[in-house]
Motif scaffolding. Structure first.
Motif, PDB file in Angstrom:
ATOM      1  N   THR A   1     -13.279  43.823  16.503  1.00 17.95           N
ATOM      2  CA  THR A   1     -13.454  42.410  16.189  1.00 17.95           C
ATOM      3  C   THR A   1     -12.117  41.758  15.871  1.00 17.95           C
ATOM      4  N   TRP A   2     -11.273  42.469  15.109  1.00 15.57           N
ATOM      5  CA  TRP A   2      -9.947  41.947  14.776  1.00 15.57           C
ATOM      6  C   TRP A   2      -9.095  41.782  16.034  1.00 15.57           C
ATOM      7  N   VAL A   3      -9.181  42.741  16.937  1.00 17.61           N
ATOM      8  CA  VAL A   3      -8.450  42.633  18.201  1.00 17.61           C
ATOM      9  C   VAL A   3      -8.889  41.390  18.966  1.00 17.61           C
ATOM     10  N   LEU A   4     -10.196  41.160  19.029  1.00 18.14           N
ATOM     11  CA  LEU A   4     -10.715  39.981  19.716  1.00 18.14           C
ATOM     12  C   LEU A   4     -10.224  38.697  19.050  1.00 18.14           C
ATOM     13  N   TYR A   5     -10.166  38.694  17.735  1.00 20.71           N
ATOM     14  CA  TYR A   5      -9.696  37.516  17.003  1.00 20.71           C
ATOM     15  C   TYR A   5      -8.231  37.222  17.325  1.00 20.71           C
ATOM     16  N   VAL A   6      -7.401  38.248  17.319  1.00 20.08           N
ATOM     17  CA  VAL A   6      -5.982  38.067  17.638  1.00 20.08           C
ATOM     18  C   VAL A   6      -5.816  37.605  19.083  1.00 20.08           C
ATOM     19  N   VAL A   7      -6.595  38.207  19.987  1.00 18.80           N
ATOM     20  CA  VAL A   7      -6.549  37.792  21.390  1.00 18.80           C
ATOM     21  C   VAL A   7      -6.929  36.318  21.514  1.00 18.80           C
TER      22      VAL A   7
ATOM     23  N   ILE B   1      -6.453  33.910  19.386  1.00 24.54           N
ATOM     24  CA  ILE B   1      -5.349  33.065  18.932  1.00 24.54           C
ATOM     25  C   ILE B   1      -4.279  32.954  20.012  1.00 24.54           C
ATOM     26  N   PHE B   2      -3.875  34.102  20.551  1.00 24.86           N
ATOM     27  CA  PHE B   2      -2.824  34.088  21.571  1.00 24.86           C
ATOM     28  C   PHE B   2      -3.309  33.440  22.864  1.00 24.86           C
TER      29      PHE B   2
ATOM     30  N   MET C   1      -1.592  30.246  24.875  1.00 25.57           N
ATOM     31  CA  MET C   1      -1.204  30.304  26.280  1.00 25.57           C
ATOM     32  C   MET C   1      -1.949  29.262  27.100  1.00 25.57           C
ATOM     33  N   LEU C   2      -3.227  29.063  26.800  1.00 27.25           N
ATOM     34  CA  LEU C   2      -4.017  28.079  27.529  1.00 27.25           C
ATOM     35  C   LEU C   2      -3.457  26.674  27.324  1.00 27.25           C
ATOM     36  N   MET C   3      -3.083  26.353  26.089  1.00 30.59           N
ATOM     37  CA  MET C   3      -2.533  25.032  25.835  1.00 30.59           C
ATOM     38  C   MET C   3      -1.233  24.831  26.607  1.00 30.59           C
ATOM     39  N   GLY C   4      -0.384  25.852  26.638  1.00 33.18           N
ATOM     40  CA  GLY C   4       0.860  25.738  27.391  1.00 33.18           C
ATOM     41  C   GLY C   4       0.614  25.489  28.866  1.00 33.18           C
ATOM     42  N   ILE C   5      -0.346  26.210  29.440  1.00 32.71           N
ATOM     43  CA  ILE C   5      -0.662  26.041  30.863  1.00 32.71           C
ATOM     44  C   ILE C   5      -1.258  24.666  31.130  1.00 32.71           C
TER      45      ILE C   5
END
Length: 374
Positions: A79-85, A87-88, A92-96
């Protein structure tokens, strides 16, 4: 004892990821052949149901082998991995999207993607992002999965011990939630597009299906045409497909649709997982399971590529989220030409398949190294 993974699950997860990508590219011609065009449900139901199915198979096996504490720790770690993913991925989506918006003069992609909140109030948007309250378009499934997986840490031992009781409680919450207004808050006094209080029922049903599939049962010898449940599910799937197709011609739909049926069906809420959506998915899943009882068909080349994408669903989903605005940008710059729209849709899927192939190759490459290290 729970057994290993089913290749059919990987295949349909991969197919759902393809459909999600195509559905997220505006005006994409291949989006006309996705699940949402043949019934009330779409790829989101497939994704959530199979997420529950795969999670219960994986972590249920850990619980039986290593105990609840270890299973709980592994669920929360994932779950923590999914949460960090999350955020990142949003960064990245906003930049694109900001880059794509600078290339397209005829549309405001920032507004279309739901990123205006970040432009007008960036500090609050960052806080809302950390609290899972800021979810631009394309990002909704991942926060939903984070909440559902975190809840599995509490539900899993009960689900293994008394599956029917958990399904019953889950269904009661699902039925009560729309009327009681139960949902999680979004920014600007909104609510989550995918209401986790209702969508949890589909996730639990996926887990229950995984447990049911592990039980030894006598083979069904009657032909499908003599199985009432199959016939009812097939009839409902067909009727839903006809009604959905009629939406393309509103004047025809309004002419032949009885008022009583119209009042019963609509509105079909995706946010609260309307019962007609849920029933359509369950009927379609049952028909598919009956028509494809074995896994031999998953061994052909195309099915293997699709299944590989499903095996690494998190990584491939994230890539699809990033590819969708890029494909939209290229299509818009080309004047939304039909050939370019088909080309970007197919290239996007090819890139997603290449990622799945690379991740699979990398996993097989590192396994011997781990064996030597131990």
């Amino acid at each position: 004892m729970l057994n290993g993974r089913d290749p059919r699950i990987d295949f349909f997860r991969g197919l759902a990821l393809i459909f999600i990508f195509w559905d997220h590219v505006p005006h994409n011609p291949l989006g006309q052949i996705t699940l949402r065009n043949i019934g009330f449900s779409d790829a989101a139901e497939v994704f959530v149901f199979l997420a529950g199915y795969a999670a219960v198979l994986a972590y249920g096996k850990v619980l039986q082998r290593d105990g609840y504490l270890i299973a709980c720790v592994k669920i929360l770690r994932r779950t923590w991995v999914l949460y960090v993913v999350h955020i990142f991925l949003l960064a990245m989506l906003m930049g694109i999207v900001f880059f794509a918006n600078s290339q397209v003069e005829t549309r405001d992609l920032v507004e279309e993607m739901g990123l205006t909140h970040f432009i007008t109030n960036p500090q609050q948007a960052l806080t809302d992002e950390l609290l899972l309250r800021f979810k631009p378009n394309l990002m909704d499934p991942l926060p939903l999965y984070i909440v559902l997986l975190a809840g599995l840490a509490l539900v899993l031992p009960l689900l293994l011990r008394n599956t029917l009781a958990v399904v019953g409680v889950s269904m009661a919450v699902y039925l009560a939630a729309p009327g009681m207004g139960w949902n999680l808050a979004n920014f600007s006094d909104g609510v989550w597009y995918f209401n986790p209080v209702t969508w949890q029922f589909l996730f639990v049903l996926g887990g229950a299906a995984a447990l049911y599939g592990q039980q030894a049962r006598p083979a069904q010898t009657r032909p499908l045409r003599r199985q009432p449940l199959f016939l009812a599910a097939a009839a409902y799937s067909l009727a839903a497909g006809i009604i959905t197709l009629s939406w393309r011609w509103p004047e025809i739909h309004d002419t032949w649709m009885p008022a009583s049926l119209n009042n019963l069906l609509y509105p079909i809420s995706k946010t609260d997982l309307s019962p007609v959506r849920l029933l359509h998915f369950l009927a379609l899943a049952y028909v598919t399971a009956k028509l494809l009882p074995g896994s031999g068909w998953t061994q052909n080349w195309l099915a293997q590529q699709t299944g590989r994408m499903g095996r690494y669903s998190l990584e491939v989903f994230c890539l699809g989220v990033l590819l969708a605005p890029l494909a939209d940008m290229i299509n818009a710059m080309a004047g939304d030409a039909f050939a370019m729209q088909v080309f970007t849709a197919l290239v996007g899927v090819a890139i997603m398949a290449l990622l799945g192939a690379w991740l699979d190759f990398n996993k097989r490459l590192t396994q011997p190294m781990r064996a030597v290290a131990t």
